[in-house]
Enzyme design. Structure first.
Site, PDB file in Angstrom:
ATOM      1  CG  HIS A 167     -17.240  13.218 -27.174  1.00  0.00           C
ATOM      2  ND1 HIS A 167     -17.138  14.239 -26.259  1.00  0.00           N
ATOM      3  CD2 HIS A 167     -16.159  12.426 -26.982  1.00  0.00           C
ATOM      4  CE1 HIS A 167     -16.026  14.064 -25.560  1.00  0.00           C
ATOM      5  NE2 HIS A 167     -15.411  12.982 -25.976  1.00  0.00           N
TER       6      HIS A 167
ATOM      7  CE  LYS B 245      -4.513   9.274 -24.837  1.00  0.00           C
ATOM      8  NZ  LYS B 245      -4.660  10.504 -24.132  1.00  0.00           N
TER       9      LYS B 245
ATOM     10  CG  PHE C 143      -7.523  15.851 -24.650  1.00  0.00           C
ATOM     11  CD1 PHE C 143      -7.509  15.298 -25.916  1.00  0.00           C
ATOM     12  CD2 PHE C 143      -7.994  15.088 -23.589  1.00  0.00           C
ATOM     13  CE1 PHE C 143      -7.966  14.003 -26.123  1.00  0.00           C
ATOM     14  CE2 PHE C 143      -8.444  13.791 -23.798  1.00  0.00           C
ATOM     15  CZ  PHE C 143      -8.436  13.250 -25.056  1.00  0.00           C
ATOM     16  CG  ASP C 144     -12.101  15.053 -25.162  1.00  0.00           C
ATOM     17  OD1 ASP C 144     -10.989  14.783 -24.686  1.00  0.00           O
ATOM     18  OD2 ASP C 144     -12.856  14.191 -25.624  1.00  0.00           O
TER      19      ASP C 144
ATOM     20  CG  ASP D  42      -2.652  17.553 -21.827  1.00  0.00           C
ATOM     21  OD1 ASP D  42      -2.272  16.403 -21.553  1.00  0.00           O
ATOM     22  OD2 ASP D  42      -3.801  17.815 -22.222  1.00  0.00           O
TER      23      ASP D  42
ATOM     24  CB  ALA E  15      -1.274  12.416 -23.979  1.00  0.00           C
TER      25      ALA E  15
ATOM     26  CE1 TYR F  57      -4.261   1.735   0.742  1.00  0.00           C
ATOM     27  CE2 TYR F  57      -2.684   3.354   1.572  1.00  0.00           C
ATOM     28  CZ  TYR F  57      -3.958   3.031   1.145  1.00  0.00           C
ATOM     29  OH  TYR F  57      -4.928   3.990   1.119  1.00  0.00           O
TER      30      TYR F  57
HETATM   31  C1  PLP Z   1      -5.792  11.266 -23.525  1.00  0.00           C
HETATM   32  C2  PLP Z   1      -5.465  12.634 -23.188  1.00  0.00           C
HETATM   33  C3  PLP Z   1      -5.847  13.193 -21.963  1.00  0.00           C
HETATM   34  C4  PLP Z   1      -6.686  12.449 -20.956  1.00  0.00           C
HETATM   35  O1  PLP Z   1      -6.109  11.295 -20.549  1.00  0.00           O
HETATM   36  P1  PLP Z   1      -6.929   9.960 -20.175  1.00  0.00           P
HETATM   37  O2  PLP Z   1      -5.851   9.001 -19.816  1.00  0.00           O
HETATM   38  O3  PLP Z   1      -7.711   9.550 -21.371  1.00  0.00           O
HETATM   39  O4  PLP Z   1      -7.807  10.286 -19.027  1.00  0.00           O
HETATM   40  C5  PLP Z   1      -5.473  14.496 -21.723  1.00  0.00           C
HETATM   41  N1  PLP Z   1      -4.794  15.213 -22.622  1.00  0.00           N
HETATM   42  C6  PLP Z   1      -4.411  14.704 -23.807  1.00  0.00           C
HETATM   43  C7  PLP Z   1      -3.649  15.543 -24.773  1.00  0.00           C
HETATM   44  C8  PLP Z   1      -4.752  13.407 -24.135  1.00  0.00           C
HETATM   45  O5  PLP Z   1      -4.404  12.927 -25.332  1.00  0.00           O
END
Ligand code: PLP
Length: 458
Positions: free
Chosen positions: A450, A258, A124-125, A215, A217, A72
């Site tokens: 979506h 990613k 990003f969304d 951000d 990914a 843990y």
């Molecule tokens: C996928 C993604 C996110 C969100 O991540 P999740 O692992 O899907 O929650 C945030 N920003 C970008 C640029 C992404 O491609």
């Protein structure tokens, strides 16, 4: 004769996939309310819905999973991940989270308040969702070149410092705490941000006394493009480039699904101890204790290994060349796609491909439906449905681009699959004049609609 290119791995385990008939797909899609998210995966032949968490792990990652420490507190897997983040990304503090949006939720719980403004490049969304959910505003400052899909420009993900200036000039200084830069820029086509732009935005942020958050990914794909396209970086390793990229950032959020090539996971990393302490409170509340935060030990081990593999040139070259291969096949067929070809996906310009569909009838969703019916290929709409309604006026937002994204999972499909996708696109393209009716929304959620929207064809 020059030897052709081949993948930098061989296949050790396979998963069967199934073809279907057009009649079956018609039925399944109707049952799915024309929302491709609602399809069962075995109703899909080639699944290009997302490259998120859909990649194939290496034998090293699978063996690292067996060594996962499920304690843990203080698990060795946590320290493996901490070391990888320090060595590869250069941040001393980090918090594991179950995925990228969780990292946003935790960090924004500290940093975003009602009425705040968060400038960035095509947020990003989920990022935008977490900003708007807190009654703050995300302002897109992507350079104008990004909106001309067929213009060849090396760094279409770049942030316009001029646009940033305008946002800062027209906003009360206390309302902006950070600028968020997404690498690569997902929503405007997987387009990279240059090192020069990161440097400029970082300098700008410093001059305004705000943080720069990345951000992240697809940070490794971004580094690959810097190596390939930006002067002075040709001879640097991906890891050297990554290290410089993050030298300009104060913090990062990461969806490990990613570029870290794992099926689940995320984290926040930062320089500031005080930010770490504030975020820790929310991490414990939403995600889990500080040394696992929503991830099991084995997942953290696979992620630590994935960060290392994901920042190796040979892997990235194989990956990006496959995306390029699909893009070039589509270009040969005359299909209008976002150019230059992005890192993780090919984006088809649906307004150009389906000129007879009005924006109110969702051209990108219409195209995604046609592609599925044609060959069982699942792509995703990046258009007005994703853009959602304005949080204040509740009117539909119509973005400049209506795209269908064909995201390529990492180390998963072969170029034969890419050929099937390309020909399916061509077949739809060849009958575009006959496609005169789009679709309409019959049911939608108040935010991030979506994923669950119900649709009817006109
Ligand atoms: C996928 C993604 C996110 C969100 O991540 P999740 O692992 O899907 O929650 C945030 N920003 C970008 C640029 C992404 O491609």
């Amino acid at each position: 004769m020059e030897l052709p290119f081949a993948e930098s791995y061989r296949i050790k385990m396979v998963a069967p996939i199934k073809k279907s008939t057009r009649a079956e797909r018609e039925q399944w899609l109707k049952e799915a309310h024309y929302n491709l998210f609602n399809l069962k995966s075995d109703q899909v032949f080639i699944d290009l819905l997302t490259d998120s968490g859909t990649g194939a792990m290496s034998e090293q990652q699978w063996s690292a999973m067996m060594l996962g420490d499920e304690s843990y507190a203080g698990a060795s897997s946590y320290y493996n991940l901490k070391t990888a983040i320090q060595n590869i990304l250069g941040f001393d503090y980090f918090l594991p989270t179950h995925q990228g949006r969780a990292a946003e939720n935790v960090l924004f719980s500290v940093l975003v308040k009602e009425g705040d403004v968060v400038p960035g490049n095509s947020h990003f969304d989920t990022t935008k969702g977490h900003i708007e959910f807190r009654k703050a505003k995300a302002i897109d400052c992507t350079i104008e070149e990004a909106y001309q899909t067929e213009l060849e420009y090396p760094f279409k993900g770049n942030v316009s410092v001029e646009k940033l200036e305008k946002v800062f000039a027209s906003t009360d200084a206390s309302k902006i705490k950070f600028i968020i830069v997404t690498v690569t820029n997902n929503s405007s086509g997987g387009q990279p941000v240059s090192m020069q732009n990161l440097r400029d935005v970082s300098q700008f942020a410093k001059s305004k006394g705000v943080m720069l958050i990345v951000d992240s990914a697809r940070f490794a794909e971004n580094a690959y493009f810097i190596k390939k396209r930006e002067k002075g970086y040709e001879n640097k390793s991906i890891k050297e480039i990554v290290s410089e990229m993050y030298s300009y950032a104060d913090a990062m959020t990461m969806s490990s699904k990613k570029d870290a090539i794992v099926n689940m996971g995320g984290f926040i990393a930062m320089r500031s101890e005080s930010l770490f302490e504030q975020a820790s409170v929310f991490n414990i509340m939403f995600e889990g204790y500080l040394t696992y935060g929503g991830m099991s030990g084995r997942d953290m081990n696979a992620l630590a290994q994935g960060l290392d593999e994901g920042t190796e040139f040979d892997y990235l070259e194989t990956r990006i060349k496959q995306v390029e291969y699909l893009g070039n096949r589509l270009i040969e067929f005359g299909i209008p796609i976002q150019r230059p070809i992005g890192g993780h996906a090919v984006f088809i310009d649906a307004k150009k491909l389906l000129p007879n569909i009005a924006k109110e009838e969702f051209p990108a969703q219409t195209l995604a439906i046609e592609l599925y019916l044609e060959a069982g290929i699942r792509g995703v709409e990046i258009g007005a449905i994703l853009a959602d309604r304005d949080p204040i006026t509740r009117e539909n937002r119509y973005p400049a681009l209506e795209l269908v994204r064909l995201a390529i999972p990492r180390r998963t499909y072969t170029n034969n699959h890419m050929d099937v996708v390309a020909v399916a696109c061509k077949n739809v393209f060849d009958r575009k004049e006959k496609i005169t009716k789009g679709c309409k929304i019959v049911k939608e959620a108040p935010i991030m609609r979506h994923f669950t929207v119900k649709i009817e064809r006109m």
